[in-house]
Design a protein around this motif. Structure first.
Motif, mmCIF file in Angstrom:
data_model
loop_
_atom_site.group_PDB
_atom_site.id
_atom_site.type_symbol
_atom_site.label_atom_id
_atom_site.label_comp_id
_atom_site.label_asym_id
_atom_site.label_seq_id
_atom_site.Cartn_x
_atom_site.Cartn_y
_atom_site.Cartn_z
ATOM 1 N N LYS A 1 36.759 51.028 0.396
ATOM 2 C CA LYS A 1 36.403 52.424 0.624
ATOM 3 C C LYS A 1 36.449 53.200 -0.697
ATOM 4 O O LYS A 1 37.415 53.116 -1.444
ATOM 5 C CB LYS A 1 37.340 53.069 1.645
ATOM 6 C CG LYS A 1 36.860 54.436 2.090
ATOM 7 C CD LYS A 1 37.644 54.914 3.288
ATOM 8 C CE LYS A 1 37.070 56.240 3.740
ATOM 9 N NZ LYS A 1 37.390 56.512 5.108
ATOM 10 N N GLY A 2 35.383 53.934 -0.971
ATOM 11 C CA GLY A 2 35.312 54.730 -2.183
ATOM 12 C C GLY A 2 34.778 53.990 -3.389
ATOM 13 O O GLY A 2 34.511 54.603 -4.419
ATOM 14 N N LYS A 3 34.616 52.675 -3.276
ATOM 15 C CA LYS A 3 34.060 51.916 -4.401
ATOM 16 C C LYS A 3 32.531 52.013 -4.347
ATOM 17 O O LYS A 3 31.940 52.277 -3.311
ATOM 18 C CB LYS A 3 34.519 50.469 -4.348
ATOM 19 C CG LYS A 3 36.020 50.365 -4.565
ATOM 20 C CD LYS A 3 36.456 48.981 -4.882
ATOM 21 C CE LYS A 3 37.956 49.006 -5.159
ATOM 22 N NZ LYS A 3 38.528 47.697 -5.189
ATOM 23 N N LYS A 4 31.921 51.790 -5.472
ATOM 24 C CA LYS A 4 30.475 51.955 -5.576
ATOM 25 C C LYS A 4 29.695 50.680 -5.270
ATOM 26 O O LYS A 4 28.479 50.657 -5.402
ATOM 27 C CB LYS A 4 30.110 52.461 -6.967
ATOM 28 C CG LYS A 4 30.647 53.849 -7.225
ATOM 29 C CD LYS A 4 30.223 54.362 -8.558
ATOM 30 C CE LYS A 4 30.833 55.749 -8.733
ATOM 31 N NZ LYS A 4 30.225 56.498 -9.806
ATOM 32 N N TYR A 5 30.385 49.633 -4.886
ATOM 33 C CA TYR A 5 29.702 48.373 -4.623
ATOM 34 C C TYR A 5 30.414 47.594 -3.522
ATOM 35 O O TYR A 5 31.580 47.830 -3.222
ATOM 36 C CB TYR A 5 29.677 47.516 -5.885
ATOM 37 C CG TYR A 5 31.053 46.975 -6.222
ATOM 38 C CD1 TYR A 5 31.452 45.729 -5.749
ATOM 39 C CD2 TYR A 5 31.961 47.716 -6.962
ATOM 40 C CE1 TYR A 5 32.732 45.251 -6.022
ATOM 41 C CE2 TYR A 5 33.231 47.237 -7.240
ATOM 42 C CZ TYR A 5 33.605 46.000 -6.764
ATOM 43 O OH TYR A 5 34.858 45.528 -7.022
ATOM 44 N N LEU A 6 29.661 46.679 -2.929
ATOM 45 C CA LEU A 6 30.209 45.663 -2.033
ATOM 46 C C LEU A 6 29.659 44.329 -2.502
ATOM 47 O O LEU A 6 28.482 44.249 -2.871
ATOM 48 C CB LEU A 6 29.755 45.897 -0.589
ATOM 49 C CG LEU A 6 30.383 47.025 0.186
ATOM 50 C CD1 LEU A 6 29.677 47.178 1.540
ATOM 51 C CD2 LEU A 6 31.861 46.776 0.402
ATOM 52 N N PRO A 7 30.466 43.288 -2.464
ATOM 53 C CA PRO A 7 29.947 41.970 -2.823
ATOM 54 C C PRO A 7 28.797 41.566 -1.890
ATOM 55 O O PRO A 7 28.798 41.887 -0.695
ATOM 56 C CB PRO A 7 31.159 41.047 -2.632
ATOM 57 C CG PRO A 7 32.338 41.954 -2.783
ATOM 58 C CD PRO A 7 31.898 43.264 -2.201
ATOM 59 N N MET A 8 27.813 40.878 -2.440
ATOM 60 C CA MET A 8 26.634 40.484 -1.669
ATOM 61 C C MET A 8 27.001 39.639 -0.454
ATOM 62 O O MET A 8 26.353 39.754 0.596
ATOM 63 C CB MET A 8 25.654 39.721 -2.570
ATOM 64 C CG MET A 8 24.293 39.531 -1.925
ATOM 65 S SD MET A 8 23.498 41.082 -1.389
ATOM 66 C CE MET A 8 23.141 41.834 -2.942
ATOM 67 N N ALA A 9 28.026 38.814 -0.528
ATOM 68 C CA ALA A 9 28.431 38.004 0.623
ATOM 69 C C ALA A 9 28.833 38.893 1.797
ATOM 70 O O ALA A 9 28.514 38.599 2.952
ATOM 71 C CB ALA A 9 29.580 37.073 0.243
ATOM 72 N N ILE A 10 29.503 39.995 1.512
ATOM 73 C CA ILE A 10 29.903 40.934 2.572
ATOM 74 C C ILE A 10 28.684 41.659 3.115
ATOM 75 O O ILE A 10 28.518 41.810 4.331
ATOM 76 C CB ILE A 10 30.962 41.922 2.050
ATOM 77 C CG1 ILE A 10 32.267 41.181 1.801
ATOM 78 C CG2 ILE A 10 31.174 43.071 3.037
ATOM 79 C CD1 ILE A 10 33.337 41.999 1.136
ATOM 80 N N VAL A 11 27.819 42.096 2.227
ATOM 81 C CA VAL A 11 26.603 42.795 2.649
ATOM 82 C C VAL A 11 25.775 41.905 3.572
ATOM 83 O O VAL A 11 25.293 42.359 4.619
ATOM 84 C CB VAL A 11 25.778 43.239 1.418
ATOM 85 C CG1 VAL A 11 24.416 43.779 1.836
ATOM 86 C CG2 VAL A 11 26.541 44.274 0.613
ATOM 87 N N ASN A 12 25.617 40.647 3.213
ATOM 88 C CA ASN A 12 24.821 39.732 4.038
ATOM 89 C C ASN A 12 25.407 39.576 5.439
ATOM 90 O O ASN A 12 24.679 39.569 6.432
ATOM 91 C CB ASN A 12 24.684 38.371 3.362
ATOM 92 C CG ASN A 12 23.756 38.423 2.184
ATOM 93 O OD1 ASN A 12 22.862 39.261 2.101
ATOM 94 N ND2 ASN A 12 23.959 37.518 1.239
#
Length: 101
Positions: free
Chosen positions: A45-56
């Protein structure tokens, strides 16, 4: 010990796969998915990114669970399981939105 990303992916993947089975999902799997999602929120929360594995996994999660809920309702005539999967999908979706706020 696995990090929260790996634990979350494992819990959500297990939930998705079991939702596709004839028996469906259990309260244990639901609670694990919710708990690890809450931990993931705390971590990102509050970070500017999510790892691609989580996004997928996030992209696949909602559609997979809704499709399984529809299958339990329409093909298996398992209304209670269908409702449980729908409810879980909506709850996890609401939680996932908290990651990006």
């Amino acid at each position: 010990m696995a990090n929260i990303d790996e634990v979350w992916i494992d819990h959500i993947t297990t939930l998705i796969l079991n939702s596709r089975s004839n028996t469906g999902i259990t309260d244990i799997e639901i609670n694990q998915a919710i708990s690890s999602t809450n931990q993931l929120i705390t971590n990102y929360k509050g970070k500017k990114y999510l790892p691609m594995a989580i996004v997928n996994v996030l992209i696949d999660m909602q559609a997979s669970l809704i499709t399984s809920a529809d299958w339990h309702k329409n093909e298996k005539k398992q209304t209670a399981m269908s409702e449980s999967i729908y409810k879980t999908a909506l709850h996890l979706s609401d939680l996932a939105r908290d990651i990006t706020i």
